[in-house]
Design a protein around this motif. Structure first.
Motif, short mmCIF file in Angstrom:
data_model
loop_
_atom_site.label_atom_id
_atom_site.label_comp_id
_atom_site.label_asym_id
_atom_site.label_seq_id
_atom_site.Cartn_x
_atom_site.Cartn_y
_atom_site.Cartn_z
N ASP A 450 0.82 -1.21 0.00
CA ASP A 450 0.00 0.00 0.00
C ASP A 450 0.86 1.26 0.00
O ASP A 450 0.49 2.27 -0.61
CB ASP A 450 -0.94 0.00 1.21
CG ASP A 450 -2.07 -0.99 1.06
OD1 ASP A 450 -2.52 -1.22 -0.09
OD2 ASP A 450 -2.51 -1.56 2.07
N THR A 451 2.00 1.22 0.67
CA THR A 451 2.91 2.36 0.62
C THR A 451 3.43 2.56 -0.79
O THR A 451 3.51 3.70 -1.29
CB THR A 451 4.09 2.15 1.59
OG1 THR A 451 3.59 1.97 2.91
CG2 THR A 451 5.03 3.34 1.58
N ARG A 452 3.80 1.46 -1.44
CA ARG A 452 4.29 1.58 -2.82
C ARG A 452 3.21 2.11 -3.75
O ARG A 452 3.47 2.87 -4.67
CB ARG A 452 4.81 0.23 -3.30
CG ARG A 452 6.09 -0.21 -2.58
CD ARG A 452 6.82 -1.30 -3.36
NE ARG A 452 6.06 -2.54 -3.42
CZ ARG A 452 6.16 -3.52 -2.53
NH1 ARG A 452 7.00 -3.38 -1.50
NH2 ARG A 452 5.45 -4.62 -2.64
N LEU A 453 1.95 1.70 -3.51
CA LEU A 453 0.84 2.21 -4.32
C LEU A 453 0.66 3.71 -4.09
O LEU A 453 0.45 4.48 -5.03
CB LEU A 453 -0.45 1.47 -3.96
CG LEU A 453 -1.74 1.99 -4.62
CD1 LEU A 453 -1.67 1.83 -6.14
CD2 LEU A 453 -2.95 1.25 -4.07
N LEU A 454 0.75 4.14 -2.84
CA LEU A 454 0.55 5.54 -2.51
C LEU A 454 1.67 6.42 -3.05
O LEU A 454 1.43 7.55 -3.51
CB LEU A 454 0.46 5.71 -0.99
CG LEU A 454 -0.84 5.27 -0.33
CD1 LEU A 454 -0.64 5.14 1.18
CD2 LEU A 454 -1.96 6.27 -0.62
N LEU A 455 2.91 5.95 -2.99
CA LEU A 455 4.06 6.80 -3.27
C LEU A 455 4.78 6.50 -4.58
O LEU A 455 5.45 7.38 -5.13
CB LEU A 455 5.08 6.71 -2.12
CG LEU A 455 4.65 7.27 -0.77
CD1 LEU A 455 5.72 7.01 0.28
CD2 LEU A 455 4.37 8.76 -0.88
N GLY A 456 4.68 5.27 -5.07
CA GLY A 456 5.51 4.91 -6.20
C GLY A 456 6.97 5.03 -5.82
O GLY A 456 7.41 4.50 -4.79
N THR A 457 7.73 5.79 -6.59
CA THR A 457 9.15 5.99 -6.29
C THR A 457 9.43 7.38 -5.72
O THR A 457 10.59 7.74 -5.50
CB THR A 457 10.00 5.79 -7.56
OG1 THR A 457 9.57 6.73 -8.56
CG2 THR A 457 9.85 4.37 -8.10
N GLU A 458 8.39 8.14 -5.46
CA GLU A 458 8.56 9.51 -5.00
C GLU A 458 8.53 9.59 -3.47
O GLU A 458 7.99 8.72 -2.79
CB GLU A 458 7.47 10.41 -5.59
CG GLU A 458 7.51 10.52 -7.10
CD GLU A 458 6.40 11.38 -7.65
OE1 GLU A 458 6.59 12.61 -7.76
OE2 GLU A 458 5.33 10.83 -8.00
#
Length: 683
Positions: A450-458
């Motif tokens: 879910d963190t990766r979904l929210l932020l991507g690489t930013e």
């Protein structure tokens, strides 16, 4: 802005039932179950049905989350200044800071429109319990939630075909034990007629919040309009600018937001161990970030003040509730009440063991809570994007299959809120979005899907800056274009905030389904059986937990004992000058200082009563036996924060500003001769 997930956890499926019948002066009673005999036994008198009908017709719910009342035949509404502070802020600019300076409209044409505000008056209450419970039948989990929502949507649409003037809302009481259909007459054009300077209403600031003695002029007047004219309100409360009398009976009528007095021990444990600590930690950081950012310029200080006040109030509420639940004696009382109820219904096969069902639901929710809490970022612009995405999708479905908030009965208000013109400050939106994303990463972990979904690489801050600077959603014309264009326009949009909302929507849907399956659905089923247990043990003369629907409480003007000393029942206006230090937040409002010699120092300023209230009651009229308004509730004392879970009549107090003080302000501090004449008219 309230914490969305904290509110979700306190929503209707969780507001189960308290374990004992109400003690004297305890209870936020529905108007169709007013305890007249109980009041008569305590005070030797009780309101009759005509008194109740008149009062109900004058009571107003503000969709911004407060209460109010009609106090003239021309649509004049009394409420708190803090209930309309957003209206003041929305109308302000660099040249005119209405929040700081207040506003007096001595002509109708000078009254200020309040974007997104709506005034509602209950016109009918109907029992639809059997209807909804039949639709649910023996369903469980998500299927139960879907069936309940579908039948509620149908009932609301069938009973309010005139969506321009009426609103229907099916309310869950006793956690699913009862359902009531409330019909409202609504007024979508609400304007501000009078408000004092911010320092007059917030004198004492956060240190005095939820405390007493108080010296706050937390009052304001709105007016309801229709077709460009003030509405006719012949059934209004009579204005009586007199001092309260110690010991006299008082009634507070309003819309308390939510209470948790029916929570089981497992729900209370979750609140104490998980929900409250998380809320306190993340909101404390937001407060710090906001204070630092506001210090950068006077403009930011003006633009951020209303939000800061809201955050500090919410934070103090959470701290007070945590303190109450950590009190061993208070917690033992709550546990004893549950044990008593369980003993009373032991062996009743029809009731069974709903407590075990709640325990299982809460255990399952512990695994979903953090993801469900943080998957929805906090930002006014993101909120617009999410609403536009959901509205486009949900409007394409049959009414009975839509999410709450997007059914036919709810859409007019949703549409108004997303399309109306109101200022959005990019720096503030970027700050809150970056904060919420950083907290998601902190609590979920950097490697969580879910963190990766929210932020991507930013980073949270980089993403927030890109989305806020790139979106066109601050323009209401663009929002209208997307709303009217429907799903095709949403999917074709290249707006970065819309694309972001579309990317998050599938995961939000999945989490919503999981929560319904393992948590909300089981709680609804358990709530119905817990309600049956309470009715079996104590009969039906009991009050339900608060649900931001119309309630009436009774009490008396009375102080209390605090650490061996007597706390008086009132303060005087002259005491304001004694309490002032010259340093914020105990600095005098300029108009108070300028008019010191004109103000009656013996006029009652604020006073306390034993009425049982909670958040949402802000702006509620305090009414005397004759049916006249003698004050408006704006706060509780520090002990009232534990009132979310239980009421203690020896300590819990409502704090109100006296009509005598408001009259002083209308005549001598912020003169409004037209309002004085209107309030004095006996019609």
């Amino acid at each position: 802005m309230p914490d969305r997930i904290a509110l979700l956890f306190a929503a209707a499926p969780l507001a189960l039932v308290a374990a004992v019948p109400a003690a004297a002066e305890e209870g936020m009673w529905t108007f169709d179950n007013f305890p007249a005999d109980q009041v008569r036994q305590a005070y030797g008198w009780a309101p009759d049905q005509a008194w109740l009908d008149r009062t109900q017709a004058a009571a107003v719910r503000l969709t911004g989350g407060c209460s109010a009342s009609f106090v003239s035949p021309n649509g004049l509404i009394l409420t708190n200044q803090h209930c309309i502070s957003t209206c003041l802020a929305d109308n302000s600019n660099a040249q005119m800071d209405y929040l700081a300076r207040g506003h007096v409209a001595n002509r109708l044409e000078d009254e200020l429109r309040c974007p997104g505000q709506q005034a509602e008056v209950v016109t009918a209450i109907r029992d639809v319990t059997q209807d909804v419970r039949t639709a649910i039948a023996d369903l469980t989990g998500e299927a139960l939630t879907r069936a309940r929502n579908a039948r509620i949507a149908q009932l609301e649409t069938e009973n309010c075909p005139d969506r321009e003037r009426t609103r229907c809302q099916v309310v869950t009481l006793f956690g699913g034990g009862q359902y009531r259909l409330y019909t409202y007459r609504k007024y979508a054009d609400v304007r501000l007629a009078w408000a004092p300077e911010a320092r007059a209403s917030t004198f004492g600031g956060d240190p005095d919040n939820f405390n007493f003695p108080r010296y706050a002029l937390d009052a304001s007047f709105l007016r309801a309009y229709e077709n460009g004219r003030p509405v006719s309100t012949p059934r209004h409360l009579r204005w009586d600018p007199r001092a309260p009398r110690e010991g006299e009976i008082t009634f507070v009528v309003g819309n308390p937001g939510s209470t948790s007095r029916g929570w089981t021990q497992s729900q209370i444990a979750f609140e104490r161990e998980v929900a409250l600590p998380t809320t306190i930690a993340v909101n404390s950081e937001l407060r710090g970030r906001l204070i630092r950012a506001m210090s950068e310029s006077p403009e930011r200080e003006r633009e951020g003040t209303d939000r800061l006040n809201s955050i500090e109030n919410s934070l103090k509420v959470a701290l007070g509730r945590q303190r109450a639940l950590n009190d061993q004696a208070f917690s033992a009382t709550l546990a004893a009440r549950e044990a008593d109820l369980r003993q009373r219904v032991a062996g009743n096969a029809a009731i069974g063991d709903p407590w075990a069902q709640v325990d299982g639901a809460v255990r399952a929710y512990r695994d979903l809570y953090m993801a469900a809490r943080f998957i929805t970022p906090s930002s006014a612009l993101y909120s617009h994007a999410q609403t536009l995405v959901l509205a486009a999708r949900e409007r394409a479905k049959p009414n009975a299959e839509r999410l709450p908030g997007f059914t036919d009965s709810a859409l007019p208000l949703t549409e108004r809120r997303v399309l109306e013109q109101r200022p959005i400050h990019p720096w503030l939106d970027e700050l809150t979005l970056g904060w919420s994303l950083s907290k998601a990463r902190e609590y979920l972990g950097a490697d969580d899907p879910d963190t990766r979904l929210l932020l991507g690489t930013e980073s949270p801050e980089t993403l927030a800056q890109r989305l806020v600077s790139g979106t066109r959603l601050a323009d209401p014309a663009y929002r209208r274009q997307l709303w009217e264009g429907g799903l095709a326009a949403i999917e074709a949009s290249d707006d970065p905030m819309i694309r972001y909302a579309l990317a998050l929507a599938p995961r939000q849907d999945e989490l919503r389904r999981q929560v319904d399956e393992v948590f909300s659905g089981p709680l609804t089923a358990a709530g119905a059986r817990l309600a049956d247990a309470r009715f079996a043990a104590f009969g039906d003369s009991i009050y339900p937990d608060a649900t931001f629907t119309l309630r009436i409480s009774y009490g008396q003007v009375r102080g209390w004992q605090e650490r061996g000393r007597a706390v008086p029942y009132r303060t005087l206006m002259g005491g304001t000058f004694d309490r002032a230090t010259g340093s914020p937040p105990f600095d005098l409002a300029p108009a108070f200082a300028a008019n010191r010699n004109r103000i009656n120092p013996q006029a009652t300023f604020n006073f306390v009563t034993t009425n049982d209230i909670i958040g949402g009651n802000s702006g509620s009229p305090v009414i005397d036996r004759a049916g006249a308004v003698i004050g408006t509730a704006f706060d509780g004392n520090i002990h009232s924060l534990g009132g979310n879970y239980g009421y203690d009549g020896s300590l819990n107090r409502t704090v109100a500003v006296s009509t005598q003080a408001i009259q002083e302000a209308l005549e001598r501090i912020y003169p409004a001769p037209a309002l004085v004449r209107e309030l004095a008219a006996r019609r």
